[in-house]
Each structure stands twice: as C-alpha cells, then as structure tokens.
Scaffold this motif. Structure first.
Motif, PDB file in Angstrom:
ATOM      1  N   ARG A   1      -4.178 -39.034  65.332  1.00  0.00           N
ATOM      2  CA  ARG A   1      -3.631 -37.719  65.743  1.00  0.00           C
ATOM      3  C   ARG A   1      -3.115 -38.077  67.191  1.00  0.00           C
ATOM      4  NH1 ARG A   1      -8.690 -33.869  65.063  1.00  0.00           N
ATOM      5  NH2 ARG A   1      -7.105 -32.279  65.992  1.00  0.00           N
ATOM      6  N   LYS A   2      -2.095 -37.263  67.478  1.00  0.00           N
ATOM      7  CA  LYS A   2      -1.692 -37.142  68.938  1.00  0.00           C
ATOM      8  C   LYS A   2      -2.197 -36.021  69.703  1.00  0.00           C
ATOM      9  CE  LYS A   2       2.722 -36.978  67.524  1.00  0.00           C
ATOM     10  NZ  LYS A   2       4.208 -37.283  67.496  1.00  0.00           N
ATOM     11  N   PHE A   3      -2.455 -36.440  70.966  1.00  0.00           N
ATOM     12  CA  PHE A   3      -2.882 -35.368  71.909  1.00  0.00           C
ATOM     13  C   PHE A   3      -2.138 -35.535  73.039  1.00  0.00           C
ATOM     14  CE2 PHE A   3      -6.490 -37.027  69.400  1.00  0.00           C
ATOM     15  CZ  PHE A   3      -7.021 -35.682  68.610  1.00  0.00           C
ATOM     16  N   GLN A   4      -1.593 -34.204  73.532  1.00  0.00           N
ATOM     17  CA  GLN A   4      -0.679 -34.096  74.652  1.00  0.00           C
ATOM     18  C   GLN A   4      -1.854 -34.102  75.833  1.00  0.00           C
ATOM     19  OE1 GLN A   4       1.957 -31.199  74.419  1.00  0.00           O
ATOM     20  NE2 GLN A   4       3.046 -31.660  76.455  1.00  0.00           N
ATOM     21  N   LEU A   5      -1.218 -34.854  77.144  1.00  0.00           N
ATOM     22  CA  LEU A   5      -1.900 -34.804  78.401  1.00  0.00           C
ATOM     23  C   LEU A   5      -0.972 -33.553  78.937  1.00  0.00           C
ATOM     24  CD1 LEU A   5      -2.777 -37.552  77.110  1.00  0.00           C
ATOM     25  CD2 LEU A   5      -2.859 -38.152  79.628  1.00  0.00           C
TER      26      LEU A   5
ATOM     27  N   TYR B   1       9.022 -37.867  76.053  1.00  0.00           N
ATOM     28  CA  TYR B   1       9.481 -36.407  76.762  1.00  0.00           C
ATOM     29  C   TYR B   1       7.845 -35.730  77.147  1.00  0.00           C
ATOM     30  CZ  TYR B   1      14.169 -37.170  75.330  1.00  0.00           C
ATOM     31  OH  TYR B   1      15.614 -37.525  75.316  1.00  0.00           O
ATOM     32  N   SER B   2       7.094 -36.324  76.499  1.00  0.00           N
ATOM     33  CA  SER B   2       5.694 -35.871  76.876  1.00  0.00           C
ATOM     34  C   SER B   2       4.409 -36.928  77.047  1.00  0.00           C
ATOM     35  CB  SER B   2       5.032 -34.781  75.948  1.00  0.00           C
ATOM     36  OG  SER B   2       4.833 -35.353  74.662  1.00  0.00           O
ATOM     37  N   ASN B   3       3.717 -36.960  77.585  1.00  0.00           N
ATOM     38  CA  ASN B   3       2.686 -38.005  77.654  1.00  0.00           C
ATOM     39  C   ASN B   3       1.553 -37.682  76.595  1.00  0.00           C
ATOM     40  OD1 ASN B   3       3.798 -39.796  79.707  1.00  0.00           O
ATOM     41  ND2 ASN B   3       3.159 -38.234  81.272  1.00  0.00           N
ATOM     42  N   GLU B   4       1.251 -38.708  75.853  1.00  0.00           N
ATOM     43  CA  GLU B   4       0.193 -38.372  74.929  1.00  0.00           C
ATOM     44  C   GLU B   4      -0.784 -39.611  74.491  1.00  0.00           C
ATOM     45  OE1 GLU B   4       3.747 -36.027  71.870  1.00  0.00           O
ATOM     46  OE2 GLU B   4       3.084 -38.302  71.652  1.00  0.00           O
ATOM     47  N   ALA B   5      -1.897 -39.322  74.268  1.00  0.00           N
ATOM     48  CA  ALA B   5      -2.726 -40.320  73.653  1.00  0.00           C
ATOM     49  C   ALA B   5      -2.851 -40.102  72.177  1.00  0.00           C
ATOM     50  CB  ALA B   5      -4.251 -40.094  74.238  1.00  0.00           C
ATOM     51  N   VAL B   6      -2.769 -41.480  71.500  1.00  0.00           N
ATOM     52  CA  VAL B   6      -2.852 -41.338  69.853  1.00  0.00           C
ATOM     53  C   VAL B   6      -4.177 -42.099  69.539  1.00  0.00           C
ATOM     54  CG1 VAL B   6      -1.769 -42.541  67.730  1.00  0.00           C
ATOM     55  CG2 VAL B   6      -0.478 -41.694  69.792  1.00  0.00           C
ATOM     56  N   ALA B   7      -4.892 -41.328  68.754  1.00  0.00           N
ATOM     57  CA  ALA B   7      -6.404 -41.540  68.367  1.00  0.00           C
ATOM     58  C   ALA B   7      -6.846 -40.890  66.980  1.00  0.00           C
ATOM     59  CB  ALA B   7      -7.528 -41.295  69.168  1.00  0.00           C
ATOM     60  N   ALA B   8      -7.290 -41.834  65.952  1.00  0.00           N
ATOM     61  CA  ALA B   8      -7.624 -41.359  64.900  1.00  0.00           C
ATOM     62  C   ALA B   8      -6.344 -40.627  64.075  1.00  0.00           C
ATOM     63  CB  ALA B   8      -8.730 -40.376  64.964  1.00  0.00           C
TER      64      ALA B   8
ATOM     65  N   PRO C   1     -13.256 -41.649  73.303  1.00  0.00           N
ATOM     66  CA  PRO C   1     -13.422 -42.995  73.680  1.00  0.00           C
ATOM     67  C   PRO C   1     -12.645 -44.113  73.742  1.00  0.00           C
ATOM     68  CG  PRO C   1     -15.067 -41.851  71.995  1.00  0.00           C
ATOM     69  CD  PRO C   1     -13.831 -41.247  72.001  1.00  0.00           C
ATOM     70  N   TRP C   2     -12.598 -44.846  74.666  1.00  0.00           N
ATOM     71  CA  TRP C   2     -11.347 -45.692  74.784  1.00  0.00           C
ATOM     72  C   TRP C   2     -11.261 -46.730  73.418  1.00  0.00           C
ATOM     73  CZ3 TRP C   2      -8.128 -44.619  78.118  1.00  0.00           C
ATOM     74  CH2 TRP C   2      -8.672 -44.360  79.489  1.00  0.00           C
ATOM     75  N   GLY C   3     -12.275 -46.961  72.851  1.00  0.00           N
ATOM     76  CA  GLY C   3     -12.403 -47.824  71.497  1.00  0.00           C
ATOM     77  C   GLY C   3     -11.559 -47.041  70.195  1.00  0.00           C
ATOM     78  N   GLN C   4     -11.294 -45.678  70.650  1.00  0.00           N
ATOM     79  CA  GLN C   4     -10.787 -45.006  69.368  1.00  0.00           C
ATOM     80  C   GLN C   4      -9.302 -44.795  69.748  1.00  0.00           C
ATOM     81  OE1 GLN C   4     -11.851 -44.024  66.502  1.00  0.00           O
ATOM     82  NE2 GLN C   4     -14.090 -44.687  67.078  1.00  0.00           N
ATOM     83  N   ILE C   5      -8.647 -44.971  70.876  1.00  0.00           N
ATOM     84  CA  ILE C   5      -7.458 -44.822  71.292  1.00  0.00           C
ATOM     85  C   ILE C   5      -6.728 -45.822  70.818  1.00  0.00           C
ATOM     86  CG2 ILE C   5      -5.855 -44.391  73.210  1.00  0.00           C
ATOM     87  CD1 ILE C   5      -7.988 -43.002  74.757  1.00  0.00           C
ATOM     88  N   GLU C   6      -5.530 -45.483  69.984  1.00  0.00           N
ATOM     89  CA  GLU C   6      -4.807 -46.637  69.392  1.00  0.00           C
ATOM     90  C   GLU C   6      -3.451 -46.831  70.541  1.00  0.00           C
ATOM     91  OE1 GLU C   6      -3.607 -44.646  65.776  1.00  0.00           O
ATOM     92  OE2 GLU C   6      -5.605 -44.461  65.149  1.00  0.00           O
ATOM     93  N   ALA C   7      -3.009 -45.925  71.199  1.00  0.00           N
ATOM     94  CA  ALA C   7      -1.870 -45.965  72.039  1.00  0.00           C
ATOM     95  C   ALA C   7      -1.975 -44.911  73.096  1.00  0.00           C
ATOM     96  CB  ALA C   7      -0.619 -45.899  71.328  1.00  0.00           C
ATOM     97  N   MET C   8      -1.186 -45.180  74.161  1.00  0.00           N
ATOM     98  CA  MET C   8      -0.933 -44.301  75.404  1.00  0.00           C
ATOM     99  C   MET C   8       0.511 -44.098  75.510  1.00  0.00           C
ATOM    100  SD  MET C   8      -3.889 -42.991  76.355  1.00  0.00           S
ATOM    101  CE  MET C   8      -3.225 -42.337  77.725  1.00  0.00           C
ATOM    102  N   ARG C   9       1.252 -43.034  75.220  1.00  0.00           N
ATOM    103  CA  ARG C   9       2.680 -43.017  74.795  1.00  0.00           C
ATOM    104  C   ARG C   9       3.415 -42.251  75.776  1.00  0.00           C
ATOM    105  NH1 ARG C   9       3.180 -42.050  68.265  1.00  0.00           N
ATOM    106  NH2 ARG C   9       2.443 -43.780  67.530  1.00  0.00           N
ATOM    107  N   SER C  10       4.583 -42.232  76.408  1.00  0.00           N
ATOM    108  CA  SER C  10       5.155 -41.774  77.366  1.00  0.00           C
ATOM    109  C   SER C  10       6.537 -41.498  76.667  1.00  0.00           C
ATOM    110  CB  SER C  10       5.392 -42.476  78.491  1.00  0.00           C
ATOM    111  OG  SER C  10       4.015 -42.356  79.272  1.00  0.00           O
TER     112      SER C  10
END
Length: 232
Positions: free
Chosen positions: A117-121, A108-115, A97-106
């Motif tokens: 934890r990092k999740f690679q796209l 050497y890989s694109n990642e979403a940071v939530a709770a 959920p967008w409310g749980q995402i802390e950051a969208m990082r770019s």
C-alpha cells in the motif's frame, strides 16, 4: 549466615524509544493559523452581532470548518525514530515499522510504500518550485566552480601545491548536489529506513487509525449546518 534477597517477579521496564525527528510544513502551519484567525473573527462576529438564524449558521459553519482547517494545515506531521515511521495525515495516523517499508518514493507527492500500500506524507509535500530553485543554484554553483578553476587554476596551482594561501582543504562550495528541502528530508528518511530495516526493534505490523477527533466534530458541524439550511 546471609539469606539471599528475593528476586522480584515484576517485569522490567523496556528500553525507551529513541527520540523522534519531527517534520512539518511551515507554510501549511502559517496558512492554518491565518485561516483560523479569519474564521474566528468572522464567525464570532456573526454569532455576537447576527440576527435570526445567522448566529446558529455561523456556529455550525465554525464547527465544520475549524476541524477541517486544523486537519489539513496544523495536524499533518511525520515522526521518525530508530524503530518506526509515524505519519499523521489529515484523517489518519499510520505507523510503519522500518522493516515493513518497501520504498520511500518521491514524484508529484512523497510516499511510503509498505505491505503493498502507498501512504502519502502530507507534512512533506513535493515543491516543484523548490526543485527548480535548487536546480538553478546547482547550475550557478557549477558555473562558478568552472569559472574559478579556469581563471585561477594555473596561476594558483603552485601556491596550493606549496601549502600556501589555498591550503587547509577549505572550500566555499558545499559537497554534494543542491537539493530542495523536501527532497533532502526524503533522503534522510531513506537513509534511516535502509539503516534500520533489518533491526529487530524495527519489526512489527503496519497500523492505520482513523482520526475520529477530527472526523467527529466535522461531521457534527456538517449535519447541523445541513439541518439549519434544510429547515430554513
């Protein structure tokens, strides 16, 4: 005398989710179809024409390789709507959920940071080549703009001020810096996350599900191939 109609106690249907924006890697999909074609051609030929244990080895190899090729090329995708970001990676499906995402990082890989934890796209890979190409285009655009301004600024400023040939606000130079395609996609996702982070519909829990439909066949193929090799 009219009697009131009974009120239905059935729950009302909830509002439909907004449509997804879907992001995939065209290069990965093209490579996946090519690999599947080669594997199918060689594997089926070995099954049909092979002798002894060869057809069984080819079958086990296909059961192992086809799910892996699909997992790393055709399967990865990113789905974004007004409520959440859904990441379909090779072996997992992550719903953020967008409310749980802390950051969208770019990086050497694109990642979403939530709770925490990092999740690679996987479907939006970083392209260093694309970034260099975009940087060169940005440099050329800046040089062209400077050249036009220096050569024609003085002679045409009068026409522009008088509403002549240069009027209308039209320009051949696009607004904003030139960005690589995957960086542009990450910009879109960041804007969506910032806009929807406090929305009531964009709250919820982070969920992670293993893709057993991929893992199961691949494990079965690996076990079958190992048994055939061990008993050979």
């Amino acid at each position: 005398m009219t009697t009131p109609e009974p009120q239905s106690s059935a729950p009302q249907p909830s509002a439909p989710q907004s449509p997804d924006r879907i992001y995939r890697s065209p290069a990965a999909m093209a490579g996946g179809f090519l690999l599947l074609g080669i594997a199918g051609w060689l594997g089926i030929d070995a099954i049909v024409s092979g002798e002894g244990r060869t057809p069984w080895l080819a079958l086990a190899a296909l059961i192992l390789l086809v799910p892996l090729v699909v997992a790393f090329t055709l399967r990865p995708a990113v789905f974004a709507n007004q409520e959440r970001l859904r990441i379909r990676n090779p072996f997992r499906v992550i719903v953020l959920p967008w409310g749980q995402i802390e950051a969208m990082r770019s990086g050497y890989s694109n990642e979403a940071v939530a709770a925490g934890r990092k999740f690679q796209l996987w479907a939006v890979p970083v392209s260093l080549r694309g970034r260099k190409k975009a940087a060169r285009r940005e440099e050329r655009r800046g040089a062209d703009g400077a050249g036009r301004g220096g050569a024609f600024g003085g002679g045409l400023s009068g026409l522009s001020g008088a509403g002549g040939m240069l009027g209308g606000g039209r320009t051949a130079v696009p607004d904003g810096p030139v960005r690589a395609e995957t960086d542009r996609i990450m910009d879109e996702l960041r804007e969506l996350q910032e806009a929807q982070a406090k929305s009531e519909a964009a709250q919820g829990e982070v969920t992670v599900r293993w893709a057993y439909e991929v893992v199961g066949p691949a494990v079965a193929g690996a076990v079958l191939l190992a048994i055939l090799i061990a008993t050979g």
